[in-house]
Design a protein around this motif. Structure first.
Motif, mmCIF file in Angstrom:
data_model
loop_
_atom_site.group_PDB
_atom_site.id
_atom_site.type_symbol
_atom_site.label_atom_id
_atom_site.label_comp_id
_atom_site.label_asym_id
_atom_site.label_seq_id
_atom_site.Cartn_x
_atom_site.Cartn_y
_atom_site.Cartn_z
ATOM 1 N N LYS A 1 0.840 -1.206 0.000
ATOM 2 C CA LYS A 1 0.000 0.000 0.000
ATOM 3 C C LYS A 1 0.875 1.256 0.000
ATOM 4 O O LYS A 1 0.624 2.198 -0.744
ATOM 5 C CB LYS A 1 -0.917 -0.014 1.226
ATOM 6 N N ALA A 2 1.916 1.256 0.824
ATOM 7 C CA ALA A 2 2.780 2.434 0.941
ATOM 8 C C ALA A 2 3.728 2.574 -0.245
ATOM 9 O O ALA A 2 3.952 3.680 -0.732
ATOM 10 C CB ALA A 2 3.579 2.369 2.233
ATOM 11 N N GLY A 3 4.275 1.447 -0.713
ATOM 12 C CA GLY A 3 5.283 1.515 -1.769
ATOM 13 C C GLY A 3 4.714 1.482 -3.168
ATOM 14 O O GLY A 3 4.870 2.424 -3.933
ATOM 15 N N ALA A 4 4.049 0.395 -3.503
ATOM 16 C CA ALA A 4 3.561 0.214 -4.872
ATOM 17 C C ALA A 4 2.398 1.146 -5.199
ATOM 18 O O ALA A 4 2.299 1.666 -6.304
ATOM 19 C CB ALA A 4 3.148 -1.234 -5.091
ATOM 20 N N LYS A 5 1.511 1.350 -4.230
ATOM 21 C CA LYS A 5 0.346 2.198 -4.477
ATOM 22 C C LYS A 5 0.580 3.650 -4.082
ATOM 23 O O LYS A 5 -0.287 4.502 -4.279
ATOM 24 C CB LYS A 5 -0.866 1.641 -3.733
ATOM 25 N N ASN A 6 1.737 3.931 -3.468
ATOM 26 C CA ASN A 6 2.140 5.287 -3.085
ATOM 27 C C ASN A 6 1.112 5.983 -2.185
ATOM 28 O O ASN A 6 0.832 7.170 -2.340
ATOM 29 C CB ASN A 6 2.430 6.131 -4.322
ATOM 30 N N GLU A 7 0.548 5.230 -1.247
ATOM 31 C CA GLU A 7 -0.397 5.806 -0.286
ATOM 32 C C GLU A 7 0.347 6.134 1.014
ATOM 33 O O GLU A 7 1.276 5.430 1.409
ATOM 34 C CB GLU A 7 -1.528 4.818 0.008
ATOM 35 N N ASN A 8 -0.076 7.198 1.661
ATOM 36 C CA ASN A 8 0.502 7.547 2.952
ATOM 37 C C ASN A 8 -0.065 6.619 4.014
ATOM 38 O O ASN A 8 -1.267 6.377 4.063
ATOM 39 C CB ASN A 8 0.188 8.998 3.305
ATOM 40 N N VAL A 9 0.814 6.119 4.873
ATOM 41 C CA VAL A 9 0.433 5.128 5.875
ATOM 42 C C VAL A 9 0.956 5.543 7.240
ATOM 43 O O VAL A 9 2.089 6.003 7.368
ATOM 44 C CB VAL A 9 1.004 3.744 5.500
ATOM 45 N N THR A 10 0.122 5.390 8.257
ATOM 46 C CA THR A 10 0.560 5.518 9.642
ATOM 47 C C THR A 10 0.422 4.154 10.278
ATOM 48 O O THR A 10 -0.673 3.599 10.351
ATOM 49 C CB THR A 10 -0.301 6.542 10.412
ATOM 50 N N PHE A 11 1.548 3.588 10.706
ATOM 51 C CA PHE A 11 1.586 2.254 11.314
ATOM 52 C C PHE A 11 1.764 2.430 12.811
ATOM 53 O O PHE A 11 2.768 2.969 13.272
ATOM 54 C CB PHE A 11 2.726 1.442 10.703
#
Length: 115
Positions: free
Chosen positions: A75-85
């Motif tokens: 989600k964060a890398g391939a789809k370039n979405e911002n993620v909070t883990f």
């Protein structure tokens, strides 16, 4: 309605500013019940991030963690979405979990994640 103290608002702004930076990460330390997780979730929401936290079950193991991280990395890398883990001490089911998170924070990679 949501009521925030001035100190909580200051911490929220710091967390928000940190996670909005490229590869921004933060480690929130404090006594339990002080609102660290809530502020992190709120900051992620304010930044329009996908907020993710693993859900521990009896059968949750390294493979389940890898599955969750694989989906998160995609989600964060391939789809370039911002993620909070969000990863709390309650989610540390084995010492290996800490080693994986440490590896990710230090190098940006977890060996064998996509193998």
């Amino acid at each position: 309605n949501l009521v925030l103290f001035d100190e909580a608002m200051m911490h929220l702004m710091k967390i928000n500013r940190t996670i909005q930076q490229k590869r921004g990460s933060a480690m929130l330390v404090g006594v339990g019940g002080s609102g660290k997780q809530s502020l992190a979730r709120l900051a992620g929401y304010m930044s329009a991030h996908f907020v993710f936290q693993i859900t521990i079950t009896k059968t949750y193991n390294d493979n389940a963690l890898f599955d969750d991280l694989r989906n998160l990395f995609t989600k964060a890398g391939a789809k370039n979405e911002n993620v909070t883990f969000i990863f709390t001490d309650a989610e540390v089911k084995s010492e290996g979990f800490l080693e994986y998170v440490n590896s990710f924070l230090a190098t940006g990679d977890i060996v064998g994640l996509f193998a």
